[in-house]
Scaffold this motif. Structure first.
Motif, mmCIF file in Angstrom:
data_model
loop_
_atom_site.group_PDB
_atom_site.id
_atom_site.type_symbol
_atom_site.label_atom_id
_atom_site.label_comp_id
_atom_site.label_asym_id
_atom_site.label_seq_id
_atom_site.Cartn_x
_atom_site.Cartn_y
_atom_site.Cartn_z
ATOM 1 N N TYR A 125 0.831 -1.216 0.000
ATOM 2 C CA TYR A 125 0.000 0.000 0.000
ATOM 3 C C TYR A 125 0.861 1.262 0.000
ATOM 4 O O TYR A 125 0.575 2.219 -0.718
ATOM 5 N N PHE A 126 1.930 1.254 0.810
ATOM 6 C CA PHE A 126 2.767 2.462 0.886
ATOM 7 C C PHE A 126 3.351 2.792 -0.483
ATOM 8 O O PHE A 126 3.284 3.933 -0.950
ATOM 9 N N ILE A 127 3.938 1.777 -1.119
ATOM 10 C CA ILE A 127 4.567 2.020 -2.414
ATOM 11 C C ILE A 127 3.542 2.412 -3.469
ATOM 12 O O ILE A 127 3.740 3.351 -4.243
ATOM 13 N N GLU A 128 2.436 1.711 -3.499
ATOM 14 C CA GLU A 128 1.485 1.964 -4.578
ATOM 15 C C GLU A 128 0.775 3.302 -4.435
ATOM 16 O O GLU A 128 0.506 3.978 -5.422
ATOM 17 N N PRO A 132 5.200 8.763 -3.749
ATOM 18 C CA PRO A 132 5.697 9.956 -4.456
ATOM 19 C C PRO A 132 6.033 11.097 -3.477
ATOM 20 O O PRO A 132 5.346 11.278 -2.464
ATOM 21 N N GLY A 133 7.098 11.818 -3.811
ATOM 22 C CA GLY A 133 7.627 12.832 -2.899
ATOM 23 C C GLY A 133 6.585 13.806 -2.374
ATOM 24 O O GLY A 133 6.642 14.209 -1.209
ATOM 25 N N TRP A 134 5.625 14.201 -3.178
ATOM 26 C CA TRP A 134 4.655 15.201 -2.720
ATOM 27 C C TRP A 134 3.502 14.570 -1.941
ATOM 28 O O TRP A 134 2.674 15.269 -1.356
ATOM 29 N N ILE A 135 3.438 13.214 -1.917
ATOM 30 C CA ILE A 135 2.391 12.518 -1.148
ATOM 31 C C ILE A 135 2.958 11.962 0.166
ATOM 32 O O ILE A 135 2.321 12.066 1.209
ATOM 33 N N ASN A 136 4.166 11.395 0.094
ATOM 34 C CA ASN A 136 4.833 10.883 1.287
ATOM 35 C C ASN A 136 5.056 12.037 2.277
ATOM 36 O O ASN A 136 5.669 13.044 1.934
ATOM 37 N N LYS A 137 4.586 11.899 3.491
ATOM 38 C CA LYS A 137 4.612 13.028 4.420
ATOM 39 C C LYS A 137 5.962 13.211 5.106
ATOM 40 O O LYS A 137 6.163 14.190 5.818
ATOM 41 N N THR A 140 11.702 10.412 3.951
ATOM 42 C CA THR A 140 12.219 9.051 3.790
ATOM 43 C C THR A 140 11.064 8.053 3.667
ATOM 44 O O THR A 140 9.927 8.377 3.982
ATOM 45 N N MET A 141 11.424 6.827 3.260
ATOM 46 C CA MET A 141 10.420 5.759 3.176
ATOM 47 C C MET A 141 10.625 4.804 4.351
ATOM 48 O O MET A 141 11.728 4.707 4.884
ATOM 49 N N PRO A 142 9.590 4.067 4.720
ATOM 50 C CA PRO A 142 9.776 3.054 5.777
ATOM 51 C C PRO A 142 10.846 2.045 5.380
ATOM 52 O O PRO A 142 11.018 1.743 4.197
ATOM 53 N N MET A 143 11.564 1.512 6.375
ATOM 54 C CA MET A 143 12.731 0.668 6.081
ATOM 55 C C MET A 143 12.388 -0.689 5.480
ATOM 56 O O MET A 143 13.232 -1.312 4.861
ATOM 57 N N PHE A 144 11.152 -1.163 5.673
ATOM 58 C CA PHE A 144 10.836 -2.501 5.153
ATOM 59 C C PHE A 144 10.767 -2.523 3.638
ATOM 60 O O PHE A 144 10.727 -3.575 3.015
ATOM 61 N N VAL A 145 10.751 -1.332 3.011
ATOM 62 C CA VAL A 145 10.775 -1.245 1.558
ATOM 63 C C VAL A 145 12.234 -1.248 1.109
ATOM 64 O O VAL A 145 13.012 -0.433 1.550
ATOM 65 N N GLY A 146 12.609 -2.180 0.289
ATOM 66 C CA GLY A 146 13.995 -2.214 -0.195
ATOM 67 C C GLY A 146 14.184 -3.385 -1.116
ATOM 68 O O GLY A 146 13.588 -4.443 -0.914
ATOM 69 N N HIS A 147 15.033 -3.195 -2.141
ATOM 70 C CA HIS A 147 15.221 -4.276 -3.113
ATOM 71 C C HIS A 147 15.935 -5.471 -2.494
ATOM 72 O O HIS A 147 15.659 -6.609 -2.797
ATOM 73 N N HIS A 148 16.917 -5.210 -1.605
ATOM 74 C CA HIS A 148 17.660 -6.304 -0.982
ATOM 75 C C HIS A 148 17.660 -6.098 0.524
ATOM 76 O O HIS A 148 18.063 -5.045 1.008
ATOM 77 N N LYS A 263 -1.718 6.190 9.104
ATOM 78 C CA LYS A 263 -1.339 5.153 8.150
ATOM 79 C C LYS A 263 -0.515 4.094 8.879
ATOM 80 O O LYS A 263 0.266 4.425 9.781
ATOM 81 N N ALA A 264 -0.674 2.839 8.500
ATOM 82 C CA ALA A 264 0.137 1.771 9.089
ATOM 83 C C ALA A 264 0.217 0.606 8.121
ATOM 84 O O ALA A 264 -0.683 0.404 7.295
ATOM 85 N N GLN A 265 1.288 -0.136 8.219
ATOM 86 C CA GLN A 265 1.466 -1.329 7.383
ATOM 87 C C GLN A 265 2.438 -2.269 8.104
ATOM 88 O O GLN A 265 3.477 -1.823 8.587
ATOM 89 N N VAL A 266 2.077 -3.531 8.195
ATOM 90 C CA VAL A 266 2.953 -4.521 8.833
ATOM 91 C C VAL A 266 3.131 -5.688 7.869
ATOM 92 O O VAL A 266 2.173 -6.148 7.236
ATOM 93 N N VAL A 267 4.383 -6.137 7.755
ATOM 94 C CA VAL A 267 4.730 -7.194 6.807
ATOM 95 C C VAL A 267 5.408 -8.340 7.555
ATOM 96 O O VAL A 267 6.309 -8.103 8.357
ATOM 97 N N TRP A 268 4.952 -9.561 7.295
ATOM 98 C CA TRP A 268 5.609 -10.748 7.831
ATOM 99 C C TRP A 268 6.138 -11.548 6.654
ATOM 100 O O TRP A 268 5.363 -11.931 5.768
ATOM 101 N N LEU A 269 7.433 -11.785 6.638
ATOM 102 C CA LEU A 269 8.061 -12.527 5.542
ATOM 103 C C LEU A 269 8.625 -13.842 6.079
ATOM 104 O O LEU A 269 9.477 -13.837 6.967
#
Lengths: 375, 91
Positions: A125-128, A132-137, A140-148, A263-269
């Motif tokens: 949800y956060f990414i989608e 975008p810079g003018w929407i993200n309050k 920075t972005m939350p740390m759980f977002v990352g390619h690696h 806003k909140a988002q929790v991810v379990w991997l």
């Protein structure tokens, strides 16, 4: 002499008349061409956003970063659509050009759209919706977002089916997607979400479901699963499963003379434990964020109505026995000043604790400023 | 113990989730499809970002931007058309 002058005069009049008529004709042709273009069903638009950061870490030199994300939109008709975003940025001392997304969309009916290409992860949800810079309050972005080493993919390469259906006063949203899926990194057990060449024939699948009982509230659940191990190796059956819960609430509250935004988002991997060296540990991670923002947009004072106060807590918790086991917790407090509905200054202060095995904690803090502009 | 604790937390969260849905679902107001374009514009756009004034884009641009946002925000066809019609009227 008089005769010559008369002939010259008539010739000039004829020339002027002819030229004017020609110009008028060309004018009409041009106008009709413009009208034809304007009334055509094909429509093209460039939109996007830009931002510049100033970062002052605790014990390191301060840095500037900048980025520009043009978004190209092309509507062929009421069903066929194309969208693409390119990210051009100078960050971490490097210039990067990235295809953020590029997908062809076809509207099947009022409630279902088919898309194929590279697209923002519908389960994130956060990414989608919010990155975008003018929407993200915050800058920075939350740390759980990352390619690696992150917990959830930002984009997928494949296809998706998605839509939304009103049910009386509420609404449900849904998305199903199939993509290349992430790949397993044998060095640290993490998965790499930036997968442009699949390592097996299995394709990742995902499902997103959202419920909006009232317009201000969204509650979502998403599930993703993919085989991440390389084919014809001992790890070929290793799969990764992600469960995600997200929450969004935004409401103008007259008693507070402003808008509150939660806003909140929790991810379990969870990645299978193959019990083959070096992956001999339970590979379960989690991460997420919770954020509250308040903008007193209904006060009379012109300065205060453009201010916004933000607080975010985010974390990533890597597996206990993983080579890079760590728990990272970060608190960020920010003040924004809105210049227009889509441009703002952001000032944020971050405090981050990294806890490694044995319990030792490293603390870092930094200041981040940003100007962002959506257009 | 850790396993039981984890699933107890998940169970409580799940029950809380459905309790919230039930309560707020019962309080739902007008049917979405009966709402005006102006109301739908405010409700759907402000969920993620500040609403942009209708005058900020041309009619043709709203058609394109509307299709982009329909995908992103999972808007149904009728809701999208109502929002675009409102923006073009107010433009």
């Amino acid at each position: 002499m008089k005769k010559k002058r008369f002939i010259l005069f008539v010739a000039i009049i004829i020339l002027i008349t002819f030229t004017t008529q020609n110009m008028a004709q060309e004018d009409t042709d041009l106008q009709s061409q413009i009208q034809k273009f304007q009334s055509g069903s094909h429509q093209f638009m460039v939109t996007g956003y830009a931002l510049t950061n100033f970062i002052k870490p605790q014990n390191e030199p301060s840095q500037f970063e900048t980025g520009f994300n043009p978004i190209f939109l092309y509507k062929a008709n009421d069903r066929l659509f194309f969208e693409a975003e390119i990210e051009l940025e100078i960050e971490d001392g490097e210039q990067n050009i990235t295809l953020e997304y590029a997908q062809i969309l076809y509207t099947l009916n009022d409630y279902l759209i088919f898309g194929a290409g590279k697209f923002l992860n519908p389960a994130n949800y956060f990414i989608e919706r919010l990155h975008p810079g003018w929407i993200n309050k915050l800058p920075t972005m939350p740390m759980f977002v990352g390619h690696h080493g992150g917990m959830q993919a930002a984009q997928h390469l494949g296809f998706q089916l998605r839509g939304g259906t009103p049910i009386k006063g509420s609404k449900i949203e849904y998305a199903f997607f199939m993509s290349m899926g992430p790949t397993l990194d044998l060095h640290d057990g993490f998965i790499d979400f930036k997968n442009y060449e699949d390592n097996n024939n299995n394709k990742g699948i995902g499902l997103k479901f959202g419920f909006l009982p009232i317009p201000e509230l969204t509650i979502g659940y998403a599930f993703e699963n993919a085989t991440v191990g390389e084919e014809n190796t001992q790890f070929e059956n290793v799969s990764a499963t992600t469960h995600v819960v997200d929450f969004s609430y935004a409401k103008d509250i007259s008693g507070l003379k402003g808008t509150i935004d939660l806003k909140a988002q929790v991810v379990w991997l969870n990645i299978d434990n193959p019990n083959i060296a070096p992956l001999t540990f339970d590979n379960n991670s989690n991460g997420g964020y919770a954020q509250i923002a308040f903008r007193p947009g209904n006060v009379d004072n012109d300065f205060f109505k453009n201010l916004e106060f933000v607080y975010r807590y985010d974390w990533t918790d890597k597996p206990d026995d993983a080579p890079e086991n760590e728990l990272v917790k970060r608190s960020t407090i920010g003040i924004n000043y809105w210049l227009s509905s889509s441009s703002l200054f952001k000032f944020a202060y971050e405090n981050k604790d990294t806890i490694v095995p044995g319990g030792s904690t490293t603390n870092e803090h930094r200041f981040v400023g940003q100007i962002a502009f959506g257009f | 113990m850790k396993f039981i604790k984890k699933y107890m937390v998940n169970l409580i969260l799940g029950l809380g989730f459905f309790a919230v849905l039930t309560i707020v679902g019962c309080a739902s107001t007008t049917n979405i499809v009966d709402r005006s374009g102006a109301q739908l514009w405010g409700e759907n756009c402000a969920r993620c970002h500040n609403i942009r004034p209708p005058q900020s884009l041309t009619d043709a641009q709203w058609e394109v931007a509307g299709m982009h946002m329909r995908t992103r925000a999972n808007l149904s066809g009728i809701v999208t058309r109502k929002i675009i019609d409102f923006l073009k009227t107010a433009n």
